[in-house]
Design a protein around this motif. Structure first.
Motif, PDB file in Angstrom:
ATOM      1  N   GLU A 176     116.740 124.037 -29.088  1.00 49.65           N
ATOM      2  CA  GLU A 176     117.442 123.447 -28.134  1.00 49.65           C
ATOM      3  C   GLU A 176     118.615 124.595 -27.656  1.00 49.65           C
ATOM      4  O   GLU A 176     118.559 125.712 -28.025  1.00 49.65           O
ATOM      5  CB  GLU A 176     118.308 122.226 -28.837  1.00 49.65           C
ATOM      6  N   THR A 204     121.186 112.346 -23.708  1.00 51.35           N
ATOM      7  CA  THR A 204     121.019 112.699 -22.443  1.00 51.35           C
ATOM      8  C   THR A 204     119.391 112.910 -22.250  1.00 51.35           C
ATOM      9  O   THR A 204     118.707 112.585 -21.531  1.00 51.35           O
ATOM     10  CB  THR A 204     121.835 113.697 -21.648  1.00 51.35           C
ATOM     11  N   THR A 240     125.498 115.343 -22.157  1.00 48.33           N
ATOM     12  CA  THR A 240     126.716 114.531 -22.004  1.00 48.33           C
ATOM     13  C   THR A 240     127.568 114.989 -20.926  1.00 48.33           C
ATOM     14  O   THR A 240     127.741 114.412 -19.947  1.00 48.33           O
ATOM     15  CB  THR A 240     127.360 114.005 -23.292  1.00 48.33           C
TER      16      THR A 240
HETATM   17  C1  LIG Z   1     123.247 120.925 -30.384  1.00 44.65           C
HETATM   18  C2  LIG Z   1     123.344 120.263 -29.087  1.00 44.65           C
HETATM   19  N1  LIG Z   1     122.160 119.553 -28.744  1.00 44.65           N
HETATM   20  C3  LIG Z   1     122.022 118.551 -27.913  1.00 44.65           C
HETATM   21  C4  LIG Z   1     123.156 118.362 -27.138  1.00 44.65           C
HETATM   22  C5  LIG Z   1     123.341 117.219 -26.173  1.00 44.65           C
HETATM   23  O1  LIG Z   1     123.253 115.836 -26.587  1.00 44.65           O
HETATM   24  P1  LIG Z   1     123.931 114.764 -25.715  1.00 44.65           P
HETATM   25  O2  LIG Z   1     123.096 114.704 -24.523  1.00 44.65           O
HETATM   26  O3  LIG Z   1     124.119 113.489 -26.527  1.00 44.65           O
HETATM   27  O4  LIG Z   1     125.394 114.925 -25.063  1.00 44.65           O
HETATM   28  C6  LIG Z   1     124.441 118.542 -27.844  1.00 44.65           C
HETATM   29  C7  LIG Z   1     125.869 117.827 -27.321  1.00 44.65           C
HETATM   30  O5  LIG Z   1     126.778 118.374 -27.805  1.00 44.65           O
HETATM   31  C8  LIG Z   1     124.520 119.385 -28.793  1.00 44.65           C
HETATM   32  O6  LIG Z   1     125.569 119.811 -29.502  1.00 44.65           O
END
Ligand SMILES: Cc1ncc(COP(=O)(O)O)c(C=O)c1O
Length: 287
Positions: A176, A204, A240
Motif C-alpha cells: 500500500e 476509501t 480519507t
Molecule cells: C497505511 C494506510 N493505508 C491506507 C490508508 C487509507 O485508509 P482510509 O481510506 O480509511 O483513510 C491510510 C489512512 O490513513 C493509511 O494510514
C-alpha cells in the motif's frame, strides 16, 4: 479551538497530557481520521467500527461505549463549526508508570479535534507523483495504531524526492502507500492488495471497490508485483483525505501516458457523487 478530552469538550489549552501517557511513550493506542464535507461526517460508522476493531486487536477496552463516543464526536463537530476538513480521534491506553507490559488500572484517554482542510482539487484533477520504497513496517498493518514511524520515514522519503506518496514494496509485492491504499488498472481489470495483515483495510478502498462493483469494473483483490506496477495502464491511491487520486509518475517514470486514466476518472466521478449526496441531503433537511 475546542477538543474532545476523555468525554468532555474543552478548550485546547485546558487539555493536559501526562509525561507517562502510553501514546506519548510507546505509541500505545489507536486512531482514526474521518472526513467532513458540508459539516457532516463521511462514513463515520465505518471509521468507528474500525477504531473498535483496532482497539480490540491491541487488547484495549474503549473507555466508554462507541455510541457515546459517536455522540461526543458529533457534538465536537458542531461546536467546532467545521465545514470541510478532518476529524481526528485517538485513544491512548492511558497513563501509568513506564513499563512495557499493560498497566493494570489505567483509563484509556480519548482525544479528538477538527482540522479545516480543503479537498485536494489540484491533485485530484492533475494526479500526483510517487516513489517506491521498501515496506519496513511491522506485520500488523491492519491495525490503525499510533505507532507510525515506518510510515513517517517512508512519507519523508517521498517528500525528499518531491513526491506526494511512497508506495511500499514488501518481498517484491506492492502492499500500500505510506498513508494510502494503492490500485492499478491492467487490461481493464482493477487490482489491489487483499485486505490482510499487510495493509490497512482502508475505508476509501472499500468504497472504491463498491463503486467498481456497481460500475461492473472487474476487480482482482490479489497481490501485484513492482514490475506489474511499472507496466500498469493506470495507477491511483485512495484515502480519507486524498479520496481517489491518480498517480501519474512513479520513480520519475510516467504511468502509461503520464495522465490520469479513464477508469480512474470513472471511479472519481462516482465518488464525487457520494459527496454531493451529503450536500443534497443537507439542503433537503433544512427545507
Ligand atoms: C497505511 C494506510 N493505508 C491506507 C490508508 C487509507 O485508509 P482510509 O481510506 O480509511 O483513510 C491510510 C489512512 O490513513 C493509511 O494510514
Amino acid at each position: 479551538m475546542v477538543v474532545l478530552y476523555d468525554d468532555q469538550i474543552i478548550e485546547r489549552e485546558q487539555a493536559r497530557i501526562d509525561p507517562e501517557d502510553r501514546a506519548y511513550q510507546f505509541g500505545d493506542g489507536v486512531y482514526e481520521v474521518i472526513r467532513v464535507y458540508y459539516g457532516q461526517p463521511f462514513y463515520m460508522k465505518e471509521h468507528l467500527a474500525r477504531l473498535q476493531r483496532s482497539a480490540t486487536e491491541i487488547r484495549m477496552n474503549l473507555p466508554y461505549p462507541l455510541e457515546q463516543l459517536e455522540q461526543r464526536l458529533l457534538q465536537l463537530l458542531q461546536r467546532s463549526g467545521l465545514q470541510e476538513g478532518n476529524l481526528y480521534i485517538q485513544i491512548s491506553r492511558g497513563t501509568a508508570p513506564r513499563n512495557h507490559a499493560f498497566p493494570s488500572n489505567a483509563r484509556p484517554l480519548t482525544l479528538a479535534y477538527t482540522q479545516p482542510s480543503p479537498r485536494p482539487v489540484k491533485e485530484l484533477s492533475e494526479g500526483v507523483s510517487a516513489i517506491t520504497t521498501e515496506d519496513i513496517r511491522w506485520l500488523r498493518c491492519d491495525i490503525k495504531s499510533l505507532n507510525l514511524l515506518g510510515a513517517v520515514l517512508a512519507k519523508q522519503k517521498a517528500v525528499d524526492h518531491g513526491s506526494k506518496e511512497a508506495i511500499l514494496v514488501r518481498d517484491g509485492i506492492i502492499t500500500e502507500g505510506s498513508s494510502t491504499n494503492i490500485f492499478i488498472v491492467k487490461d481493464g481489470v482493477l487490482w489491489t492488495h487483499p485486505a490482510n495483515h499487510l495493509i490497512l483495510h482502508g475505508i476509501t478502498r472499500q468504497i472504491t471497490l463498491q463503486i467498481a462493483d456497481e460500475l461492473q469494473i472487474p476487480v482482482k483483490k490479489q497481490p501485484f508485483s513492482k514490475e506489474e506496477l511499472f507496466t500498469a495502464d493506470e495507477c491511483f491511491l485512495t484515502s480519507t483525505t486524498m479520496e481517489i487520486c491518480p498517480i501519474i509518475q512513479i520513480d520519475g517514470k510516467p504511468v502509461k501516458s503520464g495522465t490520469p486514466g479513464p477508469i480512474t476518472r470513472q471511479l472519481q466521478q462516482a465518488f464525487e457523487k457520494q459527496i454531493a449526496l451529503l450536500q443534497s441531503r443537507l439542503s433537503k433537511s433544512s427545507k
